[in-house]
Design a protein around this motif. Structure first.
Motif, PDB file in Angstrom:
ATOM      1  N   THR A  91      -5.408   3.253   8.549  1.00 36.69           N
ATOM      2  CA  THR A  91      -4.217   4.103   8.633  1.00 36.69           C
ATOM      3  C   THR A  91      -4.603   5.543   8.931  1.00 36.69           C
ATOM      4  OG1 THR A  91      -2.976   2.684   7.122  1.00 36.69           O
ATOM      5  CG2 THR A  91      -2.204   4.939   7.374  1.00 36.69           C
ATOM      6  N   GLY A  92      -5.661   5.999   8.265  1.00 37.74           N
ATOM      7  CA  GLY A  92      -6.137   7.371   8.539  1.00 37.74           C
ATOM      8  C   GLY A  92      -6.579   7.523   9.987  1.00 37.74           C
ATOM      9  N   LEU A  93      -7.288   6.515  10.506  1.00 37.61           N
ATOM     10  CA  LEU A  93      -7.743   6.573  11.904  1.00 37.61           C
ATOM     11  C   LEU A  93      -6.561   6.537  12.867  1.00 37.61           C
ATOM     12  CD1 LEU A  93     -10.841   4.214  11.670  1.00 37.61           C
ATOM     13  CD2 LEU A  93     -10.871   6.668  12.193  1.00 37.61           C
ATOM     14  N   ALA A 127      -2.624   0.923  13.143  1.00 45.32           N
ATOM     15  CA  ALA A 127      -3.527   0.666  12.019  1.00 45.32           C
ATOM     16  C   ALA A 127      -3.889  -0.811  11.952  1.00 45.32           C
ATOM     17  CB  ALA A 127      -2.881   1.119  10.711  1.00 45.32           C
ATOM     18  N   ALA A 128      -2.915  -1.688  12.242  1.00 46.31           N
ATOM     19  CA  ALA A 128      -3.176  -3.134  12.210  1.00 46.31           C
ATOM     20  C   ALA A 128      -4.210  -3.527  13.261  1.00 46.31           C
ATOM     21  CB  ALA A 128      -1.877  -3.904  12.420  1.00 46.31           C
ATOM     22  N   GLY A 173      -9.707   7.944   4.012  1.00 42.21           N
ATOM     23  CA  GLY A 173      -8.934   6.871   3.394  1.00 42.21           C
ATOM     24  C   GLY A 173      -9.464   6.568   2.001  1.00 42.21           C
ATOM     25  N   THR A 174      -8.616   5.959   1.179  1.00 37.28           N
ATOM     26  CA  THR A 174      -9.005   5.594  -0.183  1.00 37.28           C
ATOM     27  C   THR A 174      -8.570   4.175  -0.498  1.00 37.28           C
ATOM     28  OG1 THR A 174      -6.951   6.452  -1.129  1.00 37.28           O
ATOM     29  CG2 THR A 174      -8.819   7.980  -0.995  1.00 37.28           C
ATOM     30  N   GLN A 176       0.832  -1.192   0.000  1.00 40.82           N
ATOM     31  CA  GLN A 176       0.000   0.000   0.000  1.00 40.82           C
ATOM     32  C   GLN A 176       0.874   1.253   0.000  1.00 40.82           C
ATOM     33  OE1 GLN A 176      -3.442  -0.210   0.049  1.00 40.82           O
ATOM     34  NE2 GLN A 176      -2.885  -2.307  -0.395  1.00 40.82           N
ATOM     35  N   THR A 177       0.492   2.223  -0.796  1.00 43.71           N
ATOM     36  CA  THR A 177       1.150   3.515  -0.762  1.00 43.71           C
ATOM     37  C   THR A 177       0.363   4.417   0.158  1.00 43.71           C
ATOM     38  OG1 THR A 177       1.899   3.258  -3.024  1.00 43.71           O
ATOM     39  CG2 THR A 177       1.885   5.487  -2.114  1.00 43.71           C
ATOM     40  N   ARG A 178       0.993   5.006   1.157  1.00 50.32           N
ATOM     41  CA  ARG A 178       0.268   5.761   2.152  1.00 50.32           C
ATOM     42  C   ARG A 178       0.512   7.254   1.989  1.00 50.32           C
ATOM     43  NH1 ARG A 178      -1.575   1.928   5.682  1.00 50.32           N
ATOM     44  NH2 ARG A 178      -0.450  -0.017   5.542  1.00 50.32           N
ATOM     45  N   THR A 179      -0.534   7.985   2.148  1.00 44.62           N
ATOM     46  CA  THR A 179      -0.476   9.437   2.102  1.00 44.62           C
ATOM     47  C   THR A 179      -1.202   9.927   3.324  1.00 44.62           C
ATOM     48  OG1 THR A 179      -1.651   8.859   0.100  1.00 44.62           O
ATOM     49  CG2 THR A 179      -0.242  10.770   0.011  1.00 44.62           C
TER      50      THR A 179
END
Length: 285
Positions: A278-280, A146-147, A108-109, A62-65
């Motif tokens: 990840t956003g959370l 996130a996990a 998130g996307t 995953q690419t994270r932003t």
């Protein structure tokens, strides 16, 4: 004709916004009969429609932003964006939608991809937007990774039950027949409603009539917006953000089933759920 689409992946908070074009051009690919592997959306024929929202694993990185929950924007032309790298689809970092009391921020996307023979084809991109007040109901998960968040169904249950508005934006990456889209969505929703009531049947009928007979072109925006647990609205636009509501769905069973399709234990887009987790993690630090 129904061809593949995509869903995007995550981002953290307040990183530089990519400036690549909205959607990269891809060759049109005919559909074979067999479907396997990662995220994918709708298919071309009626008997393939279930694959649109069928569950598939996604093993790619995953690419994270980052998702700036404090961002503000007014229009597609002037807004800041987050780009999903697998599809090059861009999402506004915040937006206002018909039926919502205030602007929503991108959390998130993700994307869906189908594999036909050995060829992976993107189908649609999707992003989850939330009212920032929703975070007040998630204090119990502060400091979680996130996990941990992704594996905790109680968090996503709290997210759904929160009275704060949230919306799933789907951006089509291929032309899709409205009936095919609905058939695939219904194939994912219906098994999650064990004993549908007359209220549920009426809501599903409204849902179906909203999509059937509608040509959904590449680039079409579909917003599935939860105003509360028992009420959601649908807005569809082929020309930027929608200005009105196309349908109101009033059934908690149907609303919950739809939410579970994307954020339950077996989400149709693992990349989307991972991105939201990840956003959370970022905003609950």
């Amino acid at each position: 004709m129904f061809e593949a689409e995509a869903i995007c992946s995550p981002s953290l908070l307040q990183l530089p916004i990519p400036t690549r074009k909205f959607i990269s051009s891809e060759p049109r690919i005919g559909f074979l009969t067999r479907i396997s592997t990662p995220n994918v959306l709708l298919s071309q024929t009626h008997h393939q429609s279930c694959s649109l929202f069928s569950i598939q694993k996604d093993s790619r990185a995953q690419t994270r932003t980052s998702f700036p929950l404090n961002a503000s924007s007014s229009s597609v032309e002037s807004a800041d964006y987050i780009e999903e790298p697998a599809t090059n689809v861009r999402f506004q970092t915040s937006l206002s939608l018909p039926g919502c009391s205030s602007s929503l921020a991108l959390l998130g996307t993700g994307y869906r991809e189908k594999v036909f023979a050995i060829i992976g084809v993107k189908v649609y991109a999707a992003g989850l937007y939330v009212n920032q007040s929703i975070l007040n109901n998630l204090n119990a998960w502060k400091g979680r990774s996130a996990a941990e968040i992704q594996k905790d169904p109680s968090l996503f249950s709290s997210l759904f039950q929160s009275p704060s508005e949230k919306s799933l934006q789907i951006i089509l990456v291929r032309d899709v027949d409205g009936k095919t889209f609905w058939d695939a969505l219904n194939d994912a929703i219906s098994p999650r409603i064990k004993s549908p009531t007359p209220v549920d049947e009426s809501a599903l009928s409204t849902f179906r009539s909203t999509f059937e007979g509608q040509p959904l072109k590449k680039g079409t925006f579909i917003f599935l917006t939860w105003l509360q647990a028992s009420k959601m609205v649908v807005s569809i636009s082929s020309n930027g953000l929608p200005s009105s509501v196309d349908a109101t769905i009033e059934s908690e069973n149907v609303s919950l089933a739809l939410f579970d399709v994307f954020f339950g234990d077996t989400p149709v887009s693992p990349t989307l759920k991972a991105s939201v987790a990840t956003g959370l993690e970022s905003v609950l630090k």
